[in-house]
Write an enzyme that holds these catalytic residues in place. Structure first.
Site, PDB file in Angstrom:
ATOM      1  N   GLU A 104       0.800  -1.223   0.000  1.00 16.72           N
ATOM      2  CA  GLU A 104       0.000   0.000   0.000  1.00 16.72           C
ATOM      3  C   GLU A 104       0.831   1.270   0.000  1.00 16.72           C
ATOM      4  OE1 GLU A 104      -3.374  -0.287   2.593  1.00 16.72           O
ATOM      5  OE2 GLU A 104      -4.096   1.706   2.007  1.00 16.72           O
ATOM      6  N   HIS A 129     -19.736  -1.468   8.998  1.00 18.36           N
ATOM      7  CA  HIS A 129     -18.747  -1.079   7.997  1.00 18.36           C
ATOM      8  C   HIS A 129     -19.379  -0.937   6.604  1.00 18.36           C
ATOM      9  CE1 HIS A 129     -14.811  -0.590   6.267  1.00 18.36           C
ATOM     10  NE2 HIS A 129     -15.074  -1.553   5.392  1.00 18.36           N
ATOM     11  N   ARG A 179      -2.665   0.729  -4.420  1.00 21.87           N
ATOM     12  CA  ARG A 179      -3.602  -0.038  -3.594  1.00 21.87           C
ATOM     13  C   ARG A 179      -4.608   0.871  -2.898  1.00 21.87           C
ATOM     14  NH1 ARG A 179      -2.109  -5.355   0.113  1.00 21.87           N
ATOM     15  NH2 ARG A 179      -4.178  -5.672   0.953  1.00 21.87           N
TER      16      ARG A 179
HETATM   17  N1  LIG Z   1      -7.243  -8.093   5.999  1.00 24.47           N
HETATM   18  C1  LIG Z   1      -7.915  -7.338   5.163  1.00 24.47           C
HETATM   19  O1  LIG Z   1      -7.445  -6.974   4.088  1.00 24.47           O
HETATM   20  C2  LIG Z   1      -9.309  -6.910   5.538  1.00 24.47           C
HETATM   21  C3  LIG Z   1     -10.131  -6.273   4.604  1.00 24.47           C
HETATM   22  C4  LIG Z   1     -11.429  -5.957   4.956  1.00 24.47           C
HETATM   23  C5  LIG Z   1     -11.894  -6.236   6.224  1.00 24.47           C
HETATM   24  N2  LIG Z   1     -11.079  -6.832   7.147  1.00 24.47           N
HETATM   25  C6  LIG Z   1     -11.554  -7.169   8.494  1.00 24.47           C
HETATM   26  O2  LIG Z   1     -12.570  -8.149   8.393  1.00 24.47           O
HETATM   27  C7  LIG Z   1     -13.424  -8.056   9.520  1.00 24.47           C
HETATM   28  C8  LIG Z   1     -14.858  -8.137   9.087  1.00 24.47           C
HETATM   29  O3  LIG Z   1     -15.066  -9.345   8.404  1.00 24.47           O
HETATM   30  P1  LIG Z   1     -16.495 -10.008   8.262  1.00 24.47           P
HETATM   31  O4  LIG Z   1     -17.468  -9.031   7.782  1.00 24.47           O
HETATM   32  O5  LIG Z   1     -16.283 -11.253   7.507  1.00 24.47           O
HETATM   33  O6  LIG Z   1     -16.910 -10.262   9.784  1.00 24.47           O
HETATM   34  P2  LIG Z   1     -16.824 -11.498  10.780  1.00 24.47           P
HETATM   35  O7  LIG Z   1     -15.687 -12.386  10.483  1.00 24.47           O
HETATM   36  O8  LIG Z   1     -16.855 -10.908  12.149  1.00 24.47           O
HETATM   37  O9  LIG Z   1     -18.178 -12.278  10.496  1.00 24.47           O
HETATM   38  C9  LIG Z   1     -19.418 -11.649  10.733  1.00 24.47           C
HETATM   39  C10 LIG Z   1     -20.351 -12.552  11.525  1.00 24.47           C
HETATM   40  O10 LIG Z   1     -20.807 -13.621  10.727  1.00 24.47           O
HETATM   41  C11 LIG Z   1     -20.524 -14.867  11.344  1.00 24.47           C
HETATM   42  N3  LIG Z   1     -20.283 -15.810  10.254  1.00 24.47           N
HETATM   43  C12 LIG Z   1     -19.211 -15.860   9.449  1.00 24.47           C
HETATM   44  N4  LIG Z   1     -19.398 -16.755   8.471  1.00 24.47           N
HETATM   45  C13 LIG Z   1     -20.618 -17.303   8.671  1.00 24.47           C
HETATM   46  C14 LIG Z   1     -21.371 -18.275   7.989  1.00 24.47           C
HETATM   47  N5  LIG Z   1     -20.941 -18.832   6.856  1.00 24.47           N
HETATM   48  N6  LIG Z   1     -22.580 -18.602   8.489  1.00 24.47           N
HETATM   49  C15 LIG Z   1     -23.044 -18.000   9.610  1.00 24.47           C
HETATM   50  N7  LIG Z   1     -22.387 -17.050  10.286  1.00 24.47           N
HETATM   51  C16 LIG Z   1     -21.191 -16.709   9.813  1.00 24.47           C
HETATM   52  C17 LIG Z   1     -19.379 -14.593  12.254  1.00 24.47           C
HETATM   53  O11 LIG Z   1     -19.344 -15.498  13.320  1.00 24.47           O
HETATM   54  C18 LIG Z   1     -19.686 -13.181  12.728  1.00 24.47           C
HETATM   55  O12 LIG Z   1     -20.610 -13.219  13.776  1.00 24.47           O
HETATM   56  C19 LIG Z   1     -13.077  -6.751  10.225  1.00 24.47           C
HETATM   57  O13 LIG Z   1     -12.352  -7.019  11.376  1.00 24.47           O
HETATM   58  C20 LIG Z   1     -12.208  -6.027   9.210  1.00 24.47           C
HETATM   59  O14 LIG Z   1     -11.266  -5.177   9.815  1.00 24.47           O
HETATM   60  C21 LIG Z   1      -9.801  -7.179   6.810  1.00 24.47           C
HETATM   61 ZN   LIG Z   2     -13.962  -1.928   3.634  1.00 24.44          ZN
END
Ligand SMILES: NC(=O)c1ccc[n+]([C@@H]2O[C@H](COP(=O)([O-])OP(=O)(O)OC[C@H]3O[C@@H](n4cnc5c(N)ncnc54)[C@H](O)[C@@H]3O)[C@@H](O)[C@H]2O)c1
Ligand SMILES: [Zn+2]
Length: 358
Positions: free
Chosen positions: A235, A262, A239
């Site tokens: 980045e 978000h 990016r």
């Molecule tokens: N590393 C990166 O490049 C990057 C990019 C974007 C976001 N993020 C991070 O990702 C996180 C958000 O990710 P998210 O939206 O996947 O949230 P999450 O992983 O918290 O999942 C959201 C909810 O859905 C549930 N869940 C997940 N898969 C499921 C399924 N198949 N069936 C039922 N329930 C399910 C989880 O237990 C949780 O309660 C944040 O912490 C953010 O900072 C990282």
């Molecule tokens: Zn985002």
């Protein structure tokens, strides 16, 4: 099923996108030939973690399973400590493998743990949320939150492979599914007009979680992300385009003390950014209208969240991506193309943020 290869400094890795891709997962683990494996998952995703364990069993690897409580709070130094203690108890050595089965929370935590355990062991991502499939599982960013600052502690540690199985999306809560479309629309507006058109054409199927339509969308989003990440893994420049909608979006999220999710915040951020771009004559009115209509179609309506505009404006000032006190905005120019690095006069930002929250 499709497979694409993402280039990373530490070597390239495959992203497998399909439905019921157990066999691919098994073959992959066989090829990686680990000494042992640990699945990291969360309490809601546990059934999928068991499915993964069963799927890879014929490869001769019997993984142990470590479950963290579901939710962002598991992205903490305390949780990291506990995961590493588990690796230690399981005697995971340098040839061991971590398999992250879950959304972005599990992916970020497990990836971070893998990157520091014995100075780095391999990790395979099995994303189970749409957000993790189109965004967080690709690109190699890992990490946990600081006491006050999100994602403050982390590493760049690309996975050895990503396996996105559309079957997992069937159990995803509707709010989480809907929110991910903010990021998908982002790719469409900022990087790939084809994604935008696919979203328009396949709205009904996608809202019904049709696997075929989802596979196409995930494939195109991963391709878009892979292209920028390959050029700029750390980045330093291009990016930044992935931050479209995130300047005002992050500010709203923080100002609402994370009451606004978000996805909703990014949708808000894209609406604000596009209106600013229009007022600066960087794009035309058709783009703004088309984007707004598409966001609404995917359940991200233009309802102003009850957040004090002054707090949002203050948060924009603190944008961590601000360089030398200046906030760099990503501005859409035409559908499928945005430009990072725009400085927007403070008066213009004030006007559009206030208007969006009126
Ligand atoms: N590393 C990166 O490049 C990057 C990019 C974007 C976001 N993020 C991070 O990702 C996180 C958000 O990710 P998210 O939206 O996947 O949230 P999450 O992983 O918290 O999942 C959201 C909810 O859905 C549930 N869940 C997940 N898969 C499921 C399924 N198949 N069936 C039922 N329930 C399910 C989880 O237990 C949780 O309660 C944040 O912490 C953010 O900072 C990282
Ligand atoms: Zn985002």
């Amino acid at each position: 099923m499709v497979r694409l290869i993402v280039d990373a400094a530490r070597g390239s890795y495959p992203v497998i996108i399909g439905s019921e891709v157990h066999r691919e997962l098994r073959n992959l683990v066989r090829r990686l030939d680990p000494s042992s494996a640990v699945i990291v998952t969360d309490s809601n995703v546990r059934p999928w973690a068991h499915r993964v364990a069963k799927a890879i069993k014929p490869s001769g690897v019997k993984p142990s399973i470590y479950v963290v409580p579901a939710g962002e709070r598991s992205k903490s130094m305390t949780a990291l400590h506990d995961v590493l203690a588990f690796f230690e108890r399981q005697k995971i050595d340098r040839a061991g493998l971590v398999i992250a089965v879950g959304g972005g929370t599990v992916g970020d935590l497990a990836g971070f743990a893998a990157s520091v355990w014995l100075r780095g062991i391999r990790v395979v991502a099995v994303p189970t949320t749409l957000l993790a499939m189109v965004d967080s599982s690709v690109g190699g960013k890992t990490g946990v939150n600081g006491v006050r600052s999100k994602n403050a502690i982390g590493t760049f540690w690309p996975p050895s492979a990503v396996v996105a199985d559309m079957a997992c999306l069937e159990t995803l809560p509707p709010v989480n599914y809907r929110d991910a479309f903010a990021e998908v629309v982002k790719y469409g507006v900022a990087m790939d007009r084809g994604i935008f058109e696919l979203l328009q054409k396949e709205c009904e199927r996608l809202r019904a979680r049709d696997r075929r339509a989802l596979e196409r969308v995930v494939f195109r989003c991963v391709t878009a992300k892979a292209l920028v990440v390959a050029r700029d893994e750390r980045e330093r420049g291009p990016r930044a385009i992935l931050n479209y909608g995130h300047t005002a979006g992050h500010a709203l999220e923080a100002a609402s003390r994370f009451r606004v999710s978000h996805g909703r915040a990014v949708a808000f951020g894209m609406r604000v950014a596009a209106k600013i771009a229009l007022s600066l004559e960087l794009c035309g009115p058709r783009l703004v209208e088309a984007q707004d209509a598409l966001l609404t179609e995917y359940g991200l309506p233009d309802r102003s969240p009850a957040v004090d505009p002054a707090r949002v404006l203050a948060a924009i000032e603190h944008d961590k991506k601000a360089r030398r006190g200046r906030v760099a905005w990503v501005m859409p120019r035409r559908l499928g193309h945005a430009e990072p690095g725009h400085v927007v006069p403070a008066g213009v930002v004030r006007r559009f943020v206030r208007k969006a929250l009126a």
